[in-house]
Structures are given as structure tokens and as C-alpha cells.
Enzyme design. Structure first.
Site, PDB file in Angstrom:
ATOM      1  N   TYR B 289      38.707  32.148  40.439  1.00 38.11           N
ATOM      2  CA  TYR B 289      38.282  33.476  40.001  1.00 38.11           C
ATOM      3  C   TYR B 289      38.314  34.441  41.186  1.00 38.11           C
ATOM      4  O   TYR B 289      37.384  34.485  41.986  1.00 38.11           O
ATOM      5  CB  TYR B 289      36.875  33.392  39.406  1.00 38.11           C
ATOM      6  CG  TYR B 289      36.455  34.611  38.609  1.00 38.11           C
ATOM      7  CD1 TYR B 289      36.915  35.882  38.920  1.00 38.11           C
ATOM      8  CD2 TYR B 289      35.586  34.483  37.541  1.00 38.11           C
ATOM      9  CE1 TYR B 289      36.530  36.988  38.186  1.00 38.11           C
ATOM     10  CE2 TYR B 289      35.186  35.588  36.801  1.00 38.11           C
ATOM     11  CZ  TYR B 289      35.668  36.839  37.137  1.00 38.11           C
ATOM     12  OH  TYR B 289      35.276  37.921  36.407  1.00 38.11           O
ATOM     13  N   TYR B 337      46.924  40.155  37.237  1.00 41.88           N
ATOM     14  CA  TYR B 337      47.356  39.738  35.886  1.00 41.88           C
ATOM     15  C   TYR B 337      46.465  40.352  34.812  1.00 41.88           C
ATOM     16  O   TYR B 337      46.905  41.133  33.971  1.00 41.88           O
ATOM     17  CB  TYR B 337      47.385  38.213  35.843  1.00 41.88           C
ATOM     18  CG  TYR B 337      47.093  37.517  34.540  1.00 41.88           C
ATOM     19  CD1 TYR B 337      47.952  37.610  33.436  1.00 41.88           C
ATOM     20  CD2 TYR B 337      45.969  36.708  34.424  1.00 41.88           C
ATOM     21  CE1 TYR B 337      47.662  36.923  32.258  1.00 41.88           C
ATOM     22  CE2 TYR B 337      45.687  36.015  33.251  1.00 41.88           C
ATOM     23  CZ  TYR B 337      46.523  36.136  32.175  1.00 41.88           C
ATOM     24  OH  TYR B 337      46.233  35.466  31.017  1.00 41.88           O
TER      25      TYR B 337
END
Lengths: 140, 393
Positions: B289, B337
Site C-alpha cells: 500500500y 494506478y
């Protein structure tokens, strides 16, 4: 039961720690709690010691001296930059705060700072710091 | 003390994203969650009628499992609404495996949706600002006007730079590597070329972090279907087995994090590696993350890929970029992304795709073991999952 009587009871019993904190702050103190069982310094205010679980916490008044643990300067559009710091108080607790009276970029990790209570601000009184000149913490 | 051994007990049988990017106006978090759920079930060759376990978290919805179950028309016999920020879905995978191993459910659906980007545009906050939620308890931080979450991560970055000599250029290498991966992913939100110089020249938000050290704010949803391992072997897709999982959280507010250079990922990953009976040297791809560039540095250290303090040097020279020795965030990550606010589910989706060998241009050769790591709050909640192909069992 409700109303001011209830609040007074809670405060006497140490069960309204945020209220107690803000009242002590308004009187100009830098308050924190100390655990009667394990002596840990406790901040933010609680009803239970996060180090040992004991429920007997005593209010203390910090001497207000500490060391900058980390710092970040914010650059809001159209306003002056300001630092947000984490300060380790000498009594053994850490708090978020700001440093005033110094250009934001000049507040360095390791700098010694002294607390004062700023009575102004949209959220009411809060603790802020100024640099202690000529004193620097040499710990890594 | 170690938890129950779940190695190989459950497998991911289906994965999907919803539409990503900017999907509004007129669409809601639940719409995206359901779109992802339907696609993940189809990917597995299953339907909503098969779901008897539901795991979900949606920002701002305290009863998300009820919302989602009603919307999907599922009546789960096991429900888990664990909300620990962006790591929630890696926790959900762990909890789903526990529930499946205990016989509490058989087919678990893990699901997420968010319209963070469209909401911010609609509310006139300016594109790319997460909406501020009022604190549920008194805040001892708000008076100092930190811009959260970025300031929390900036304080960690400043401390890491102070203690270990990490530089802004090294942090920029993380953003550049993520962008290079995103350029191989047609679904990535930002695919323009990016250099270290671009990152260094971008506007500082909360020093030492600049705009390009921060994740995107997009819309998006994702879903996973998890079943018992024996059943997963008979479904549409090759099963992606859960080999190990671990969780840890030590604080909520950044001012309560004991050492800003050491995260609870040290503990969550140790638990996951022990269960999986593997170490970092066995991992083929890493999905972690990356809400901010400092995350990748901290987590590569805390997940054991390099020593504490060496993360800055480790991410430099293209080591984690396409063609480097350790592929990290092969989808382009939260930096390039997609990042709808709670990104953790996308680490699992990409890890599963790499193991299934269907990641297109960004596919890595012979992926048998993938690590997915979720982070929640302000470096607060950490959850690690180690996934593997049948070969890894």
C-alpha cells in the site's frame, strides 16, 4: 440524571478527562496525566493507563520543556507556511503541536522547545511552542 | 503466540475491479462495490446465490455489510465489517480464511467501493481532495492544522530522513518506479512519463512530501471471492492459495506512534511468514500500500526485503521498477494506478493476477509466491497476506 450536576460528578470521579484537560489548559497549564500504578506519563487524557491498565491517573502540570521529534511544514495556497511538529516533553509524553516565532523551515528535529498556552484559535486554547535558543538535544 | 495454521486452507477463486478513475456523477460507492462483486463472482464461475460470508468496508458507511448485502441480495450466515482503513481488505482475507477453516462460511465475498474522486469534484472541494469527516472523539491534533493523512506520513518521512539520511530523490525513485509500472497497465489512471526531477520540482504539500509523493484520488471498487481450498480447485480459474496472513495495529493517531520509522508491519509480516513457512527471499512479487512514497521505503524494510534504514538506497537505481530485481506494485500502485481512499483490496487483486499469469504486459515470469500488504489509518493498521500458486503448497 443529566445536566451540570452529572458533569460535576463525572469530573470528580475522573471520568470526563477531556473536560478536565480543557479546563486546566484554560488556566494556562500544560496538563498531562501520570499513572499512580506504573508512573507512566499519559497523553492524550484517558480514564485508563495505556501502559498498565490501571484506572488511577493523577493530573500533572508539565514544565513545558521538550524536544522536536519530527516536523513537517505545510504550504497552504495564499497563506504563510506553518510547521506541524511532534514534541517529546521531558516528562515522557508526546504531543502534536506547532512552533511559533520562527520561520517554519527553521524548526529542526532535535531542537529544544518551550511550551505556552495560546488562548486564541478557532478550537479554543491549545499548547504551542517556541524555540529554546542555544539549547539542542544531541540524541540521535 | 502464533494463531491457527491456515496455510492452504482457503483460496482466492475470483477477483475483479469495478470501473476506476472518475466514474461520476450519478454513481455511488455501492454501485461500484456491486459491479466489482458481480465481476469477481463471474470470474470464479459463481453467483451471488453461492455467497454465505460477506466481508466489506466502505468509508463513511458504518453499516456497510448491511448496505452491501441488501444491494446484492445475499443473506450471509457470517458477516465481518472490520474497518481499519485501507488495510481492511487484507484483514478480511485473513478473517475469511479463519471463518472458512472453522466452518462458519463456505464462500466469502470481500468487497469495496468508493466514489472519492467524483464526490470531491461534486462537493466543489477541488479535484483530488478526500472529503473531511468530523472526528468522532476529541482531537488533540486538529488545532495544529495538519493536512491529514499527508502530514502524518510527512512526519514519518522527515524522521526517516533525519535518522537514516534518506533523501527526497530516493523517495522520488518510488514514484518513478510506480509510474513505469503504470505505463504497462492499461487501467492505470496516470500513464505519462515521470522523472525524479519532475517529482523533486513538484509543489510541496507537507514537507518533505510533494504532490507527486502522494497517491492519487480516484473512484474505484474491487472484490475477491474466497472459498475452501478443496472447492477452489474445481472452479473456473486456477486457485490462488492463502499461505499465510498476519495483522497488527499499534496506534490510531500519528502522534501516538511510538517510533515513526518502525511500523506494525514488522509484526504482521512475521506472523504471515511463519504461517506460510517462507521468507522474503521466497517472494516473487510484492504488492504494498503506497499511499505515499515513504510507505514503500518503510514497508520494504519492515517486510524484511532490506535492513531498517536502507530502504532509500534499496528503492534506487530501478531495483523495484520494471526490469529490476524485485517487482513492487506491478499495477502502478496507489501512486499511479488507482486510489479510491482504501487501496488494500487492489494489492490482493494484483497479487492474484500475477500468480494466475494474466497481468498482460506487466506479467512477471514464473510467479509462485506473491506478498500483499495493506496499511490503514496513519501507518496504524498493518495486514500482510502471502499468496501462492498450487506449486507453492
Amino acid at each position: 440524571m443529566s445536566g451540570p450536576g452529572k458533569v460535576a460528578d463525572l469530573r470528580r470521579a475522573g471520568l470526563a478527562p477531556h473536560l478536565e484537560y480543557t479546563e486546566r489548559l484554560a488556566e494556562g497549564a500544560v496538563p498531562f496525566q501520570s499513572c499512580e500504578e506504573c508512573r507512566a506519563a499519559v497523553f492524550p487524557p484517558r480514564v485508563l493507563c495505556p501502559a498498565c491498565g490501571a484506572m488511577e491517573l493523577t493530573w500533572e502540570r508539565s514544565a513545558g520543556l521538550g524536544t522536536v521529534y519530527s516536523t513537517s511544514v505545510l504550504f497552504p495556497r495564499g497563506r504563510d507556511p506553518y510547521p506541524v511538529v511532534l514534541v517529546d516533553l521531558d516528562e515522557g509524553f508526546r504531543m502534536m503541536s506547532t512552533v511559533t516565532g520562527t520561520p517554519a523551515e527553521e524548526v529542526a528535529i532535535g531542537a529544544r522547545v518551550r511550551a505556552h498556552v495560546d488562548p486564541a484559535g478557532p478550537d479554543g486554547p491549545h499548547v504551542a511552542f517556541t524555540l529554546e535558543t542555544g539549547e539542542r538535544d544531541e540524541r540521535p | 503466540m502464533s494463531g491457527p495454521d491456515l496455510r492452504g486452507a482457503a483460496a482466492i477463486a475470483g477477483v475483479a475491479e469495478s470501473d476506476l478513475g472518475e466514474v461520476g456523477p450519478g454513481r455511488y460507492a455501492l454501485d461500484l462495490a456491486a459491479q466489482a462483486a458481480g465481476a469477481a463472482l463471474a470470474d470464479a464461475g459463481l453467483s451471488t446465490r453461492d455467497v454465505d460470508g460477506l466481508f466489506c468496508a466502505i468509508a463513511g458507511r458504518g453499516m456497510a455489510p448491511l448496505d452491501v448485502a441488501e444491494y446484492l441480495g445475499v443473506r450471509p450466515r457470517y458477516t465481518d465489517g472490520t474497518m481499519v482503513g485501507g488495510s481492511s481488505f487484507v484483514s478480511h482475507l485473513h478473517h475469511a480464511a479463519l471463518a472458512i477453516a472453522a466452518g462458519a462460511c463456505h464462500t466469502a465475498l470481500i468487497v469495496y467501493g468508493s466514489t472519492a474522486r467524483s464526490d470531491s469534484v461534486h462537493a466543489g472541494n477541488g479535484r483530488g481532495r478526500l472529503p473531511a469527516a468530523p472526528p468522532e472523539t476529541p482531537s488533540y491534533e486538529a488545532a495544529y492544522r495538519p493536512r491529514m493523512p499527508v502530514t502524518g506520513y510527512a512526519l514519518a518521512a522527515a524522521r526517516h530522513m533525519h535518522q537514516y539520511g534518506t533523501t527526497r530523490a530516493q523517495l522520488a525513485e518510488v514514484a518513478v518506479a510506480a509510474r513505469q509500472w503504470a505505463r504497462l497497465n492499461p487501467r492505470a489512471f496516470v500513464r505519462d512519463p515521470l522523472t525524479v526531477e519532475d517529482v523533486l520540482a513538484s509543489r510541496i504539500v507537507s514537507s518533505p512530501l510533494s504532490v507527486l509523493d502522494c497517491c492519487l484520488v480516484t473512484d474505484g471498487g474491487g472484490a475477491l471471492v474466497v472459498t475452501a481450498a478443496d472447492r477452489a480447485g474445481h472452479l473456473r480459474r486456477p486457485p490462488v492459495y492463502l499461505l499465510g496472513a498476519g495483522e497488527a495495529h499499534w496506534h490510531r493517531a500519528i502522534s501516538q506512534m511510538p517510533d515513526l520509522t518502525v511500523t506494525a508491519a514488522t509484526e504482521s509480516s512475521r506472523r504471515a511468514y511463519e504461517m506460510a513457512k517462507v521468507g522474503p527471499q521466497d517472494v516473487d512479487v510484492v504488492q504494498l500500500y503506497d499511499a505515499f512514497t515513504i510507505n514503500t521505503v518503510l514497508f520494504l524494510e519492515d517486510l524484511g526485503f532490506c535492513a531498517k534504514g536502507e530502504g532509500g538506497a534499496f528503492v534506487s537505481g530501478g531495483r523495484i521498477a520494471p526490469g529490476g530485481s524485485l517487482p513492487v506494485n506491478t499495477n502502478g500502485g496507489g501512486l499511479s494506478y488507482c486510489h479510491p481512499g482504501m487501496y488494500g483490496i487492489f494489492t490482493l487483486i494484483e497479487a492474484a493476477r500475477q500468480i494466475r499469469g494474466e497481468a498482460g504486459e506487466r506479467q512477471q515470469p514464473d510467479v509462485t509466491i506473491a506478498l500483499a500488504h495493506g496499511n490503514g489509518g496513519q501507518l496504524s493498521s498493518q495486514a500482510t497476506a502471502i499468496l501462492g500458486s498450487e506449486q507453492a503448497l
